[in-house]
Structure formats: C-alpha cells, structure tokens
Design a protein around this motif. Structure first.
Motif, PDB file in Angstrom:
ATOM      1  N   GLY A  86      -4.426 -12.126 -12.786  1.00 43.70           N
ATOM      2  CA  GLY A  86      -3.370 -12.582 -13.672  1.00 43.70           C
ATOM      3  C   GLY A  86      -1.987 -12.420 -13.087  1.00 43.70           C
ATOM      4  O   GLY A  86      -1.017 -12.237 -13.797  1.00 43.70           O
ATOM      5  N   GLY A  87      -1.897 -12.498 -11.756  1.00 40.64           N
ATOM      6  CA  GLY A  87      -0.615 -12.360 -11.091  1.00 40.64           C
ATOM      7  C   GLY A  87      -0.207 -10.930 -10.806  1.00 40.64           C
ATOM      8  O   GLY A  87       0.861 -10.684 -10.248  1.00 40.64           O
ATOM      9  N   VAL A  88      -1.052  -9.970 -11.173  1.00 40.42           N
ATOM     10  CA  VAL A  88      -0.750  -8.550 -10.962  1.00 40.42           C
ATOM     11  C   VAL A  88      -1.533  -8.035  -9.760  1.00 40.42           C
ATOM     12  O   VAL A  88      -2.737  -8.263  -9.651  1.00 40.42           O
ATOM     13  N   ASN A  89      -0.855  -7.329  -8.857  1.00 36.90           N
ATOM     14  CA  ASN A  89      -1.506  -6.727  -7.705  1.00 36.90           C
ATOM     15  C   ASN A  89      -2.215  -5.439  -8.115  1.00 36.90           C
ATOM     16  O   ASN A  89      -1.605  -4.550  -8.708  1.00 36.90           O
ATOM     17  N   ILE A  90      -3.491  -5.354  -7.784  1.00 38.56           N
ATOM     18  CA  ILE A  90      -4.289  -4.164  -8.093  1.00 38.56           C
ATOM     19  C   ILE A  90      -4.883  -3.656  -6.785  1.00 38.56           C
ATOM     20  O   ILE A  90      -5.486  -4.423  -6.029  1.00 38.56           O
ATOM     21  N   TYR A  91      -4.720  -2.363  -6.543  1.00 34.58           N
ATOM     22  CA  TYR A  91      -5.121  -1.796  -5.255  1.00 34.58           C
ATOM     23  C   TYR A  91      -6.362  -0.930  -5.414  1.00 34.58           C
ATOM     24  O   TYR A  91      -6.343   0.085  -6.119  1.00 34.58           O
ATOM     25  N   PRO A  92      -7.470  -1.361  -4.800  1.00 35.27           N
ATOM     26  CA  PRO A  92      -8.751  -0.675  -4.987  1.00 35.27           C
ATOM     27  C   PRO A  92      -8.714   0.815  -4.686  1.00 35.27           C
ATOM     28  O   PRO A  92      -9.372   1.598  -5.371  1.00 35.27           O
ATOM     29  N   SER A  93      -7.956   1.233  -3.668  1.00 37.72           N
ATOM     30  CA  SER A  93      -7.979   2.646  -3.281  1.00 37.72           C
ATOM     31  C   SER A  93      -7.537   3.556  -4.411  1.00 37.72           C
ATOM     32  O   SER A  93      -8.045   4.676  -4.559  1.00 37.72           O
ATOM     33  N   GLU A  94      -6.596   3.102  -5.235  1.00 39.89           N
ATOM     34  CA  GLU A  94      -6.136   3.918  -6.357  1.00 39.89           C
ATOM     35  C   GLU A  94      -7.256   4.116  -7.369  1.00 39.89           C
ATOM     36  O   GLU A  94      -7.476   5.227  -7.881  1.00 39.89           O
ATOM     37  N   ILE A  95      -7.995   3.033  -7.667  1.00 39.59           N
ATOM     38  CA  ILE A  95      -9.083   3.107  -8.645  1.00 39.59           C
ATOM     39  C   ILE A  95     -10.253   3.896  -8.067  1.00 39.59           C
ATOM     40  O   ILE A  95     -10.902   4.689  -8.767  1.00 39.59           O
ATOM     41  N   GLU A  96     -10.511   3.707  -6.773  1.00 36.46           N
ATOM     42  CA  GLU A  96     -11.588   4.442  -6.117  1.00 36.46           C
ATOM     43  C   GLU A  96     -11.345   5.947  -6.171  1.00 36.46           C
ATOM     44  O   GLU A  96     -12.275   6.738  -6.365  1.00 36.46           O
ATOM     45  N   ALA A  97     -10.084   6.342  -6.016  1.00 38.46           N
ATOM     46  CA  ALA A  97      -9.759   7.771  -6.065  1.00 38.46           C
ATOM     47  C   ALA A  97     -10.057   8.357  -7.439  1.00 38.46           C
ATOM     48  O   ALA A  97     -10.555   9.490  -7.558  1.00 38.46           O
ATOM     49  N   VAL A  98      -9.777   7.592  -8.482  1.00 41.32           N
ATOM     50  CA  VAL A  98     -10.019   8.069  -9.843  1.00 41.32           C
ATOM     51  C   VAL A  98     -11.516   8.132 -10.131  1.00 41.32           C
ATOM     52  O   VAL A  98     -12.027   9.128 -10.652  1.00 41.32           O
ATOM     53  N   ILE A  99     -12.236   7.063  -9.802  1.00 41.87           N
ATOM     54  CA  ILE A  99     -13.688   7.058 -10.041  1.00 41.87           C
ATOM     55  C   ILE A  99     -14.347   8.171  -9.235  1.00 41.87           C
ATOM     56  O   ILE A  99     -15.266   8.855  -9.704  1.00 41.87           O
ATOM     57  N   GLY A 100     -13.882   8.367  -8.012  1.00 45.38           N
ATOM     58  CA  GLY A 100     -14.456   9.400  -7.149  1.00 45.38           C
ATOM     59  C   GLY A 100     -14.303  10.803  -7.688  1.00 45.38           C
ATOM     60  O   GLY A 100     -15.034  11.715  -7.288  1.00 45.38           O
ATOM     61  N   ASP A 101     -13.349  10.996  -8.619  1.00 48.73           N
ATOM     62  CA  ASP A 101     -13.147  12.312  -9.232  1.00 48.73           C
ATOM     63  C   ASP A 101     -14.157  12.616 -10.326  1.00 48.73           C
ATOM     64  O   ASP A 101     -14.230  13.742 -10.817  1.00 48.73           O
ATOM     65  N   HIS A 102     -14.909  11.594 -10.755  1.00 53.48           N
ATOM     66  CA  HIS A 102     -15.901  11.829 -11.810  1.00 53.48           C
ATOM     67  C   HIS A 102     -17.024  12.707 -11.251  1.00 53.48           C
ATOM     68  O   HIS A 102     -17.528  12.460 -10.153  1.00 53.48           O
ATOM     69  N   PRO A 103     -17.416  13.736 -11.979  1.00 51.71           N
ATOM     70  CA  PRO A 103     -18.420  14.678 -11.438  1.00 51.71           C
ATOM     71  C   PRO A 103     -19.776  14.055 -11.136  1.00 51.71           C
ATOM     72  O   PRO A 103     -20.543  14.611 -10.325  1.00 51.71           O
ATOM     73  N   GLU A 114      -8.470   6.552 -19.079  1.00 51.13           N
ATOM     74  CA  GLU A 114      -7.683   7.731 -19.433  1.00 51.13           C
ATOM     75  C   GLU A 114      -6.591   8.020 -18.409  1.00 51.13           C
ATOM     76  O   GLU A 114      -5.630   8.737 -18.703  1.00 51.13           O
ATOM     77  N   ARG A 115      -6.737   7.467 -17.211  1.00 47.42           N
ATOM     78  CA  ARG A 115      -5.847   7.847 -16.115  1.00 47.42           C
ATOM     79  C   ARG A 115      -4.990   6.705 -15.565  1.00 47.42           C
ATOM     80  O   ARG A 115      -3.959   6.963 -14.942  1.00 47.42           O
ATOM     81  N   LEU A 116      -5.444   5.464 -15.760  1.00 48.20           N
ATOM     82  CA  LEU A 116      -4.731   4.325 -15.194  1.00 48.20           C
ATOM     83  C   LEU A 116      -4.510   3.250 -16.250  1.00 48.20           C
ATOM     84  O   LEU A 116      -5.113   3.280 -17.331  1.00 48.20           O
ATOM     85  N   ALA A 117      -3.645   2.285 -15.924  1.00 48.63           N
ATOM     86  CA  ALA A 117      -3.356   1.174 -16.824  1.00 48.63           C
ATOM     87  C   ALA A 117      -4.629   0.389 -17.133  1.00 48.63           C
ATOM     88  O   ALA A 117      -5.551   0.317 -16.310  1.00 48.63           O
ATOM     89  N   GLY A 118      -4.646  -0.230 -18.302  1.00 50.71           N
ATOM     90  CA  GLY A 118      -5.848  -0.927 -18.751  1.00 50.71           C
ATOM     91  C   GLY A 118      -6.328  -2.015 -17.821  1.00 50.71           C
ATOM     92  O   GLY A 118      -7.538  -2.246 -17.682  1.00 50.71           O
ATOM     93  N   TYR A 119      -5.392  -2.730 -17.146  1.00 52.43           N
ATOM     94  CA  TYR A 119      -5.827  -3.825 -16.280  1.00 52.43           C
ATOM     95  C   TYR A 119      -6.502  -3.319 -15.006  1.00 52.43           C
ATOM     96  O   TYR A 119      -7.047  -4.116 -14.243  1.00 52.43           O
ATOM     97  N   LYS A 120      -6.476  -2.002 -14.766  1.00 58.86           N
ATOM     98  CA  LYS A 120      -7.146  -1.440 -13.595  1.00 58.86           C
ATOM     99  C   LYS A 120      -8.558  -0.953 -13.909  1.00 58.86           C
ATOM    100  O   LYS A 120      -9.275  -0.515 -13.016  1.00 58.86           O
TER     101      LYS A 120
END
Length: 509
Positions: free
Chosen positions: A412-429, A469-475
């Motif tokens: 939708g015209g918004v830049n989304i960077y996978p590494s940021e989301i990967e870091a958050v998912i990777g924190d899940h136990p 809980e940690r990032l914007a909804g579009y991420k």
C-alpha cells in the motif's frame, strides 16, 4: 520584507479556512515556538492525521526556523519514542486520541500540544468521546495559538526531517534545510514541476500526509494559489463523491487506491462525474499493469506515474501516453536528476542491461542523515546516490524498475522491512527461526508473510498477536506458515527465494 500568503482555501469535510487565515495561525504558532526557545536546530514532531493543524504546525515550525518532523501515526509507542529521541524533539503536536498509546514514551522535557480531532475525524475513525478531548493538564492547540500574536517577517526557510528506514529497519532521519525566501521559492518551483502542480489548481489530498511524497505534495499545494481538500481517511466511493462535488482537478495517489476504486460496483463507478480531473500522479509502489490500464481507460490520459524516494525526491515521471507506449516504464529521468545504471564493478551499463540505479542529487535536494554521519557520503547536492534499486534504461532513455530493493516489502505504498519483524518473531519463546517476505496482494500490492521454524507448540494467531503488541498493525504477517526446517545456504543464511517464489508463481508483478 513582507510576506503575502497565496490565495485559495484549505478544507476538510467540516471546516474551511482561507490561506490568509491559515498562514496567520501558522505565524501565531511560530511566535509561540520562538517563545519556547525554538529556532535553528530545534525540532517539532507531529503525530497528526489529515487535519488543518497538521498544515499549521508544518508552516509554523519552518517560520520559526525549526525542523518539522511528521511521524507515522500508525506506529506504536516504542517506535514513536525512537524517532522522538533521534530527532531531539522539543515539541510534540498530537491528536488527543493518539496520545494514550505514545504518552508513556514521551520524555517530560518535550512540550506536548494536544489537537482535538474534528467531527469528520471522529466519524471516520470511530473515536470515543473521552479520547477526543484533551487530557487535563495539556494545552489545546487551538487555545495555545489563539493567545499569541503573529510572528513578524517572512518564513525562515524550509527545514524538514522525514524518517525512512532506508535499507535497514532502524529509522533514519532524512534532513534537509534551505534558508531564505529564494530557497523557498526554488524548492516550491521544483515540487510544482515534479508533481504537475499549477496556480489556481483544485487538489484533493487522498493519503496520510506524514509520508514524504504526500508531505511534499501538500506543501507544494500550500505554496500556490488554489484550493486543497484533505480527506480524513481514504474511501473509494467517498473519493468519487468528493471529485464530483468539488470538481477536483489534481490528486496524489498510490496503486492500492486504484485497486479499491476498481473493486466498486459498476453502477457506483458510473454514478459520479470525474471529468474535472486534469492531473493525477501516483507512486510509492509498483502498479499492476492491469490496474493501470483500467484506470487510464476510466479516467482518461490524466494519470502520471513517478519514481523517487525520500532521499532522492522525484527522479522520473511517466505520462499515460508514455506508459501505454512503453508498458512498465516510470518515465525518463528529469533534467534535474540524471540517472546512471551501474554494474557490480561500478561501470556505467549500456541501454538494456540491468544494474543498480544511481541518481545525481540536485543541489537544492542534498540531505544528511540525522545522527548518522557514517552514512552521509554521497548525500550532498551534486553527489551520485543509490537506494539499492535495480533497473535499466531503453535506447530512448526511459527507465524501468526490476526490483524495489532486495527484500523490502512495499504494501500500500508503505515500506516494510523484514528484519524488524523477524527480530520480533524471533523473540517468541516457541520460535527457533523465521523468515519474513512479501507475497502478492490484489489490494495492497504486497502483503507480509512469515515462514516460522518452531521449537514448541504455537499457533498462527499467537505469532500475529506477538507482533501486534510490539509493531504497527501493517507489519503483522497476513500469512504465517510453519516449517520443520527452513531452507538454508551452506553459510547458514536462509534461502528466502525458495520460500517466496511459490507465492509469486504466475503473479502479474
């Protein structure tokens, strides 16, 4: 030196203000900013939806000589806090309903000015009555500027700090400054030329103004005689009603909006007169060829596409006729921004060969990265700069894009960077490893998908909730696919292409 504001009006569905009054309000706010000690080097951050105070704040900050820092209001508190800290914000102007999320993260030293949302914003976003009122102890924007005398003299210049993640997930402030009336005129003329703006135009702002392109577009409209209407929120049918009712002539759009318009029932699309449109420009993301053809067939040859970035501004523009003759082109590079296609060894490549795109920054559009001096090489006016985009030029100099960066998702015209989301998912136990990438989406161009390797039981909803809980909804990933083991190179790096390609098989990309 006296300053004469341009003619025309700025309006929302429930309020209209002539530009003379708008500029008077901005000058009052500028006087207030100066009284707070703001000036060159200071920063005014704003977390605001499309509303007249957005424009008043932007004008006022520049009048006072301070940077204006528009912040994406979808961001979560911690994300906003990172930007406030990096830009060194002295003042935060914020809509009251957005304050609850971010206030715990705002340092006490930052002065908060609260903007109560207008009735049209309350209706568009379903804002509760309590959230629409300024909390006790905070000053309302309207009251604050109402008690001030307008600042004397002309604006100090044009100063902006627009945050873009570039090729990393860490926000980077693209900082520009140009002092004096001559610089303002030169910058306004360049924006008008790039966006196809003209004196006396009747424009509609369709998207949120915190984006670099929409911010520049609205700034260009403000500087010229003419009218500007702010949509509180994009709605396809409402846009058609607005075009007909206001006899709109010009707009900035993104391909997602085209897709939503085309999905309207045929009788709804045919109900409204759009013949007033003269110049509609779109960018920010690739437009599917079928969508582009359908829009040109409907609205006529008024649609133009641009290629650019926060750093390089607008690099090229393609008219409807040029695109139909050369499907996929984003136009010839503008005379103000030459382009070179370079190979891996830095050599300039001939027409037809793909390579990394370098553009020569116009002297009026040099920039620096806020607090990132190690990245500033090649960012000054006259330097050759690259975003890492891959493309090629044909024999006539028309530019074509092959990739919008290696792994970046544009939704939708918004830049989304996978590494940021990967870091958050990777924190899940329960997660051992993960990879995030873009997949086709008919409405947004791309959607977020996550491939997850788990070490314990976990559901798709659990992963989505963890990210939300940690990032914007579009991420938040649209799709979460679980794998026993993710495919890897010998070096240990994940083969993202093997995960991504099945989703893109047969897609019109």
């Amino acid at each position: 030196m006296t300053f004469a504001p341009p003619k025309g009006t700025v309006a929302t569905p429930d309020r209209a203000l002539d530009k003379a009054a708008l500029y008077a309000n901005a000058r009052r706010a500028a006087a207030g900013f100066r009284a707070l000690g703001l000036g060159p080097g200071s920063a005014v951050a704003m977390v605001l939806r499309n509303d007249i105070p957005f424009l008043e704040t932007a004008l006022a900050a520049n009048w006072a000589g301070a940077y204006i820092v528009p912040v994406n209001w979808h961001l979560r508190g911690g994300e906003v806090a990172a930007i406030l800290a990096d830009c060194g914000a002295d003042v935060l102007v914020v809509h009251t309903d957005l304050l609850a999320e971010i206030r715990p993260f705002v340092p006490d030293k930052i002065r908060i000015l609260a903007v109560e949302p207008s009735p049209c914003l309350i209706a568009a976003y379903g804002i509760a009555d309590a959230a629409a009122r300024a909390p006790d102890g905070l000053e309302r924007w309207e009251d604050w500027i109402g008690g001030l005398e307008p600042a004397a003299g002309p604006p100090a210049g044009r100063f902006s700090m627009i945050y873009t993640s570039g090729t990393t997930a860490q926000p980077k402030g693209v900082t520009r400054e140009s002092a004096g009336a001559e610089a303002i005129e030169r910058g306004s003329a360049m924006m008008a030329d790039a966006f196809g703006l003209w004196r006396g135009m009747n424009a509609v702002m369709t998207g949120p103004m915190y984006h670099s392109a929409t911010f520049a577009y609205s700034s260009g409209c403000l500087a010229l005689d003419g009218d500007l209407f702010l949509m509180p929120r994009f709605d396809a049918a409402d846009l058609l009603r607005t075009i007909e009712r206001r006899k709109a002539e010009a707009m900035h759009m993104v391909p997602t909006m085209f897709s939503r318009l085309l999905r309207l029932p045929e009788d709804v699309r045919g109900r409204y007169d759009v013949s007033s449109l003269k110049y509609v420009i779109h960018g920010a993301a690739p437009c599917p060829p079928g969508v582009k053809r359908a829009m040109i067939a409907w609205w006529g040859p008024v649609i133009h596409e641009y290629y650019g970035s926060t750093e390089a501004a607008i690099v090229s523009v393609a008219s409807s006729a040029e695109w139909l003759a050369r499907p996929g082109t984003v136009g010839r590079p503008r005379k103000t921004t030459p382009v070179q296609v370079r190979g891996g060894d830095g050599a300039i490549l001939p027409p037809g060969q793909e390579g990394e795109l370098y553009m020569q920054l116009n002297p009026a559009y040099g920039f620096t990265y806020r607090n990132r001096p190690e990245l500033d090489e090649g960012t000054r006016g006259g330097a050759w700069f690259t975003n890492g985009d891959i493309g090629w030029q044909d024999e006539d100099g028309y530019l074509y894009l092959c990739d919008r960066r290696k792994d970046m998702i544009i939704s939708g015209g918004v830049n989304i960077y996978p590494s940021e989301i990967e870091a958050v998912i990777g924190d899940h136990p329960a997660v051992r490893d993960c990879a995030v990438f873009g997949i086709p989406d008919d409405e947004f161009g791309e959607a977020v998908a996550a491939a997850v390797e788990t070490s314990d039981a976990v559901s798709e909803d659990d992963i989505r909730a963890h990210v939300a809980e940690r990032l914007a909804g579009y991420k938040v990933p649209r799709i979460v696919a679980f794998h026993d083991a993710l495919p890897r190179e010998d070096s240990g790096k994940i083969f993202k292409r093997r995960l991504r390609d099945p989703y893109w098989a047969g897609a019109d990309r």
